[in-house]
Motif scaffolding. Structure first.
Motif: not given
Length: 71
Positions: A1-15, A17-24
């Motif tokens: 399963m692919q992983e999307v890592k949060l930045r060190e300073t972040d507690d969350f990522i918006k859905l 943004q996460a889809l784009k970061k995952a390349g989907l």
């Protein structure tokens, strides 16, 4: 399963943004359309909120692919 890592300073990522970061998704507009159409699941349930906050351990399913959000 692919992983999307949060930045060190972040507690969350918006859905969207996460889809784009995952390349989907190519763009935020594409992500918005697919999320609002009910094509994206978070932790096994359809979520139509583009701004849904994903945290460590959340699993997103879209178009036959999955990724996990990790801190």
């Amino acid at each position: 399963m692919q992983e999307v890592k949060l930045r060190e300073t972040d507690d969350f990522i918006k859905l969207g943004q996460a889809l784009k970061k995952a390349g989907l998704e190519e763009s935020g507009a594409d992500a918005k359309e697919d999320i609002q159409a009910g094509l994206v699941k978070v932790n096994g349930e359809v979520d139509t909120r583009r701004g849904r906050k994903l945290v460590d351990g959340d699993i997103v399913s879209y178009n036959g692919q999955e990724f996990k959000v990790v801190k």
